[in-house]
Design a protein around this motif. Structure first.
Motif, short mmCIF file in Angstrom:
data_model
loop_
_atom_site.label_atom_id
_atom_site.label_comp_id
_atom_site.label_asym_id
_atom_site.label_seq_id
_atom_site.Cartn_x
_atom_site.Cartn_y
_atom_site.Cartn_z
N TRP A 51 64.50 48.42 30.15
CA TRP A 51 63.04 48.51 30.11
C TRP A 51 62.65 49.04 28.74
CZ3 TRP A 51 60.36 53.12 29.29
CH2 TRP A 51 58.99 53.13 29.60
N ALA A 52 61.57 48.49 28.19
CA ALA A 52 61.05 48.98 26.91
C ALA A 52 59.54 49.11 27.03
CB ALA A 52 61.41 48.00 25.79
N SER A 53 58.99 50.11 26.33
CA SER A 53 57.55 50.32 26.37
C SER A 53 57.03 50.79 25.02
CB SER A 53 57.17 51.36 27.43
OG SER A 53 55.77 51.58 27.44
N GLU A 54 55.83 50.36 24.71
CA GLU A 54 55.10 50.85 23.55
C GLU A 54 54.44 52.18 23.92
OE1 GLU A 54 52.43 47.68 22.58
OE2 GLU A 54 54.02 46.49 21.67
N VAL A 55 53.82 52.82 22.95
CA VAL A 55 53.17 54.11 23.14
C VAL A 55 52.01 54.01 24.13
CG1 VAL A 55 51.83 55.89 21.93
CG2 VAL A 55 53.86 54.90 20.84
N GLY A 56 51.92 55.00 25.02
CA GLY A 56 50.84 55.08 26.01
C GLY A 56 51.23 56.05 27.11
N GLU A 57 50.33 56.24 28.06
CA GLU A 57 50.59 57.15 29.19
C GLU A 57 49.99 56.57 30.45
OE1 GLU A 57 50.13 61.88 30.41
OE2 GLU A 57 49.06 61.09 28.66
N TRP A 58 50.69 56.76 31.58
CA TRP A 58 50.21 56.25 32.85
C TRP A 58 50.74 57.13 33.99
CZ3 TRP A 58 53.59 54.09 29.52
CH2 TRP A 58 54.91 53.96 29.93
N ARG A 59 50.05 57.04 35.11
CA ARG A 59 50.44 57.77 36.31
C ARG A 59 51.56 57.01 37.02
NH1 ARG A 59 45.23 58.71 35.53
NH2 ARG A 59 44.39 56.84 36.48
N PRO A 96 63.74 61.20 41.37
CA PRO A 96 63.91 60.99 42.80
C PRO A 96 62.73 60.25 43.43
CG PRO A 96 63.16 63.22 42.39
CD PRO A 96 63.37 62.58 41.04
N ALA A 97 63.02 59.60 44.54
CA ALA A 97 61.94 58.99 45.33
C ALA A 97 60.99 60.11 45.73
CB ALA A 97 62.52 58.31 46.56
N GLY A 98 59.70 59.83 45.67
CA GLY A 98 58.68 60.82 46.01
C GLY A 98 58.09 61.51 44.79
N PHE A 99 58.70 61.31 43.60
CA PHE A 99 58.19 61.93 42.38
C PHE A 99 56.80 61.37 42.07
CE2 PHE A 99 57.37 62.01 37.85
CZ PHE A 99 57.71 63.30 37.48
N VAL A 100 55.87 62.28 41.76
CA VAL A 100 54.51 61.90 41.37
C VAL A 100 54.18 62.63 40.08
CG1 VAL A 100 52.06 61.98 42.02
CG2 VAL A 100 53.80 61.57 43.78
N GLY A 101 53.63 61.92 39.11
CA GLY A 101 53.28 62.54 37.84
C GLY A 101 52.83 61.53 36.83
N THR A 102 53.22 61.75 35.57
CA THR A 102 52.88 60.82 34.49
C THR A 102 54.11 60.54 33.65
OG1 THR A 102 52.21 62.59 32.97
CG2 THR A 102 50.47 61.59 34.32
N TRP A 103 54.08 59.38 33.00
CA TRP A 103 55.10 59.00 32.01
C TRP A 103 54.32 58.73 30.73
CZ3 TRP A 103 60.48 57.64 32.95
CH2 TRP A 103 61.15 57.24 31.78
N ARG A 104 54.64 59.48 29.66
CA ARG A 104 53.99 59.29 28.37
C ARG A 104 55.02 58.88 27.33
NH1 ARG A 104 52.00 64.16 27.46
NH2 ARG A 104 53.52 64.84 25.92
N VAL A 105 54.84 57.72 26.74
CA VAL A 105 55.70 57.24 25.67
C VAL A 105 55.09 57.71 24.36
CG1 VAL A 105 56.63 55.21 24.50
CG2 VAL A 105 56.52 55.26 27.00
N GLU A 106 55.80 58.61 23.65
CA GLU A 106 55.33 59.14 22.38
C GLU A 106 55.85 58.32 21.20
OE1 GLU A 106 54.60 63.78 23.56
OE2 GLU A 106 56.44 63.30 22.47
N GLU A 107 57.04 57.77 21.35
CA GLU A 107 57.64 56.85 20.39
C GLU A 107 58.14 55.67 21.22
OE1 GLU A 107 60.82 58.82 18.34
OE2 GLU A 107 59.50 60.32 17.47
#
Length: 123
Positions: A51-59, A96-107
């Protein structure tokens, strides 16, 4: 015929799947994401890829178990209580399954992932 060992490529091959974060999950930016699926089990509960991602943040809200190995870049994974973990190239971790939060790609980030998600209705 017996199953054979399958060697995974070190570099993504094949047709990538382009993804966009759903607008209701988006926190910042508009990161383009790409997935190369290297293996999926016949039952659909297990898959491996890059998986690859550009900069951004999501829930995020994980229903699956995911092992990650960061190949390049820097991201910050934060749980709903505000505890943040910065992950960089060479780091390995499990969400783990059940994790809730955010993923922020800084680079721009690229990772090898292994996902297991029990099919609904199974015990």
């Amino acid at each position: 015929m017996k199953p054979a060992v399958r060697v995974l490529p070190a570099v993504p091959r094949g047709e990538p799947q382009a993804l966009r974060v759903a607008p209701e999950k988006l926190v910042a930016g508009d990161p383009r994401q790409t997935v190369w699926l290297d293996h999926e089990s016949s039952c659909g509960e297990f898959c491996v890829g890059i998986w690859a991602s550009e900069v951004g943040e999501w829930r995020v809200r994980y229903t699956e178990e995911e092992y990650c190995s960061i190949l390049e870049g820097r991201s910050v994974v934060t749980d709903e209580a505000g505890h943040a973990v910065t992950v960089t190239a060479g780091m390995e971790f499990v969400i783990p399954a059940g994790f809730v939060g955010t993923w922020r790609v800084e680079e721009p980030t690229r990772k090898r992932f292994v996902i297991y998600e029990r099919a609904s209705g199974r015990t």
